[in-house]
Design an enzyme around this catalytic site. Structure first.
Site, PDB file in Angstrom:
ATOM      1  N   HIS A 278       0.831  -1.210   0.000  1.00 38.14           N
ATOM      2  CA  HIS A 278       0.000   0.000   0.000  1.00 38.14           C
ATOM      3  C   HIS A 278       0.866   1.260   0.000  1.00 38.14           C
ATOM      4  O   HIS A 278       0.877   1.986  -0.988  1.00 38.14           O
ATOM      5  CB  HIS A 278      -1.000   0.032   1.154  1.00 38.14           C
ATOM      6  CG  HIS A 278      -1.925  -1.134   1.192  1.00 38.14           C
ATOM      7  ND1 HIS A 278      -2.739  -1.471   0.128  1.00 38.14           N
ATOM      8  CD2 HIS A 278      -2.170  -2.058   2.165  1.00 38.14           C
ATOM      9  CE1 HIS A 278      -3.439  -2.541   0.433  1.00 38.14           C
ATOM     10  NE2 HIS A 278      -3.101  -2.925   1.656  1.00 38.14           N
ATOM     11  N   ASP A 329      -5.169  -8.110  -3.166  1.00 39.98           N
ATOM     12  CA  ASP A 329      -5.471  -7.863  -1.758  1.00 39.98           C
ATOM     13  C   ASP A 329      -6.796  -8.481  -1.334  1.00 39.98           C
ATOM     14  O   ASP A 329      -6.889  -9.682  -1.107  1.00 39.98           O
ATOM     15  CB  ASP A 329      -5.439  -6.362  -1.493  1.00 39.98           C
ATOM     16  CG  ASP A 329      -5.416  -6.026  -0.005  1.00 39.98           C
ATOM     17  OD1 ASP A 329      -5.401  -6.953   0.815  1.00 39.98           O
ATOM     18  OD2 ASP A 329      -5.410  -4.837   0.342  1.00 39.98           O
TER      19      ASP A 329
END
Length: 451
Positions: A278, A329
């Site tokens: 991220h 994810d």
């Protein structure tokens, strides 16, 4: 047995755009020859094209690498996306699913999720794994039973796996103890985590074990080095969630007086073997720390926008020296074409300018950089000596018709994948998985864990 494929177009290493009419040959799971058959529109001299070559109409790419997966999140698709809320409210729904899984149900769910990835052109996945023990935190008779389930699931789906075993010890930066469903994530301390990880050795060649720090919320500062040292000694990848939300940064500054990135740097976590997942809210100094240490960045744009986390400075991080990779994810979508173009399109939204990444740069993030971040440095290129991973995308669908091959990354979706070859073995043909009925298995596996 030697294998041969004739690609209508193939994207070769260090080429800005695809090459037409390429013969790809492999033996024992490795590419042995890559030969463009035309030169200036004429057959290349000395090349004999035999009829036993499998034709691959469309654009053939190297295998795609999904660098960040939580397989059990697949059960949340379509259940958490509407209405208000944020990462923290979404997390409550995720914990509810986590509480219901056991080794058998996790095997079924992960097998179907990984097979869906294969249909999307993924040949290797990095599973960020912290669902370790029973629901109350008691280890199974085999402390790595959940890890073994994931390894078996990837074998059934026909893809490679890097099991990124995550150290997860506390519930917050200030050291609050794990509670509720979180208890099954923890090993007590980093030394006991390390002992459990060291005891797990997959027998299958398709799987490798890496390491992970869940986040600075989940591993106390004084134990970060234990995880980093294990990864360094073993020579395996180390991944970590980093600055996913501003609240993480604020909490870390409050407790430690520094940003999460600075804290990781001070404890030896950053480096070329490390991937920060991220990195949505780094400071300018953080970007420099990450780039100077050559720490990789795994972007998961679909999840980041689904959870309203924000848009990270992808171009600045790449220019600072951090290799970029991609992940699905939460599996809100499993489509690395969408993730790749979102990197460019999100930059356009953030800067209100166009043209930040070339198609070749996005391809690199989805292929060779992703494989390297997962410890497979011999994959992700259509090159002699690399693993024979091929992904063919049709150029005649409603989405790709009339699109030049170089534009496929900005037009194609996972639904356009027709052929997937992993280590020389065909896993997907004519858009169908050869061994897994993916929709049926997903439906049944999700029904088992969702009330």
């Amino acid at each position: 047995m030697p294998l041969r494929w004739l690609a209508e177009y193939a994207w070769l290493p260090d080429h800005a755009e695809p090459t037409p009419d390429v013969l790809i040959e492999a033996d024992a799971g490795r590419i042995t020859a890559v030969t463009p058959l035309t030169a200036g529109g004429r057959p290349a001299a000395g090349v004999e094209v035999l009829g036993d070559a499998t034709r691959l109409p469309g654009l053939t790419l190297p295998g795609l690498a999904n660098s960040h997966s939580h397989a059990f999140h697949r059960a949340l698709r379509g259940r958490t996306h509407a209405g208000r809320g944020d990462f923290w409210s979404w997390r409550d729904a995720m914990y509810a699913v986590a509480a219901r899984l056991d080794p058998d149900s996790y095997l079924a769910l992960a097998r179907a999720a990984y097979a869906e990835m294969a249909l999307a052109g993924v040949t290797c996945v990095g599973e960020f794994h912290y669902l370790h023990h029973g629901p109350d935190g008691t280890p199974y008779d085999d402390p790595n039973a959940m890890s073994a389930a994931l390894v078996e699931a990837a074998a059934h789906a026909g893809i490679r796996l890097t099991l990124l075993d995550a150290c997860y010890l506390t519930a917050s930066v200030d050291g609050a103890p794990l509670a509720g469903p979180q208890r099954r994530f923890g090993d007590g301390d980093a030394l006991r985590w390390a002992a459990r990880v060291a005891a797990f050795r997959p027998e299958n060649e398709h799987a490798r074990v890496g390491t992970a720090i869940h986040s600075v919320r989940a591993v106390p500062a004084e134990q970060l080095a234990t995880v980093a040292n294990l990864a360094d000694r073993a020579g395996v990848p180390l991944h970590v969630h980093l600055s996913e939300q501003p609240a993480e940064n604020d909490a870390c500054r409050s407790v430690h007086g520094v940003t999460p990135t600075r804290l990781l740097a001070e404890h030896g976590v950053l480096g070329a073997h490390t991937t920060a997942v991220h990195a949505t809210h780094p400071t300018s100094a953080d970007v420099t720390l990450l780039g100077d240490s050559r720490t990789g960045i795994c972007l998961c744009p679909t999840t980041e926008r689904d959870l309203a986390d924000g848009i990270g400075p992808a171009r600045r991080m790449a220019e600072a020296g951090s290799p970029l990779t991609l992940g699905s994810d939460s599996h809100a979508v499993v489509d690395l074409f969408e993730e790749a173009r979102a990197v460019e399109l999100d930059e356009r939204l953030r800067t209100r300018r166009r043209g930040h990444f070339t198609a070749a740069e996005l391809l690199t993030a989805a292929t060779v950089a992703g494989h390297a971040a997962l410890g497979w440095g011999d994959a992700g290129r259509l090159a002699v000596g690399d693993r024979a991973d091929l992904v063919t995308v049709r150029l005649d669908s409603a989405r790709t018709a009339g699109v030049p091959p170089v534009g496929a990354f900005f037009a194609a979706t996972a639904a356009d994948v027709t052929t997937v070859v992993v280590d020389g073995r065909t896993v997907v043909a004519e858009g169908r998985h050869l061994t897994v009925d993916v929709p049926t298995e997903l439906r049944h596996a999700i029904a088992e864990v969702v009330s």
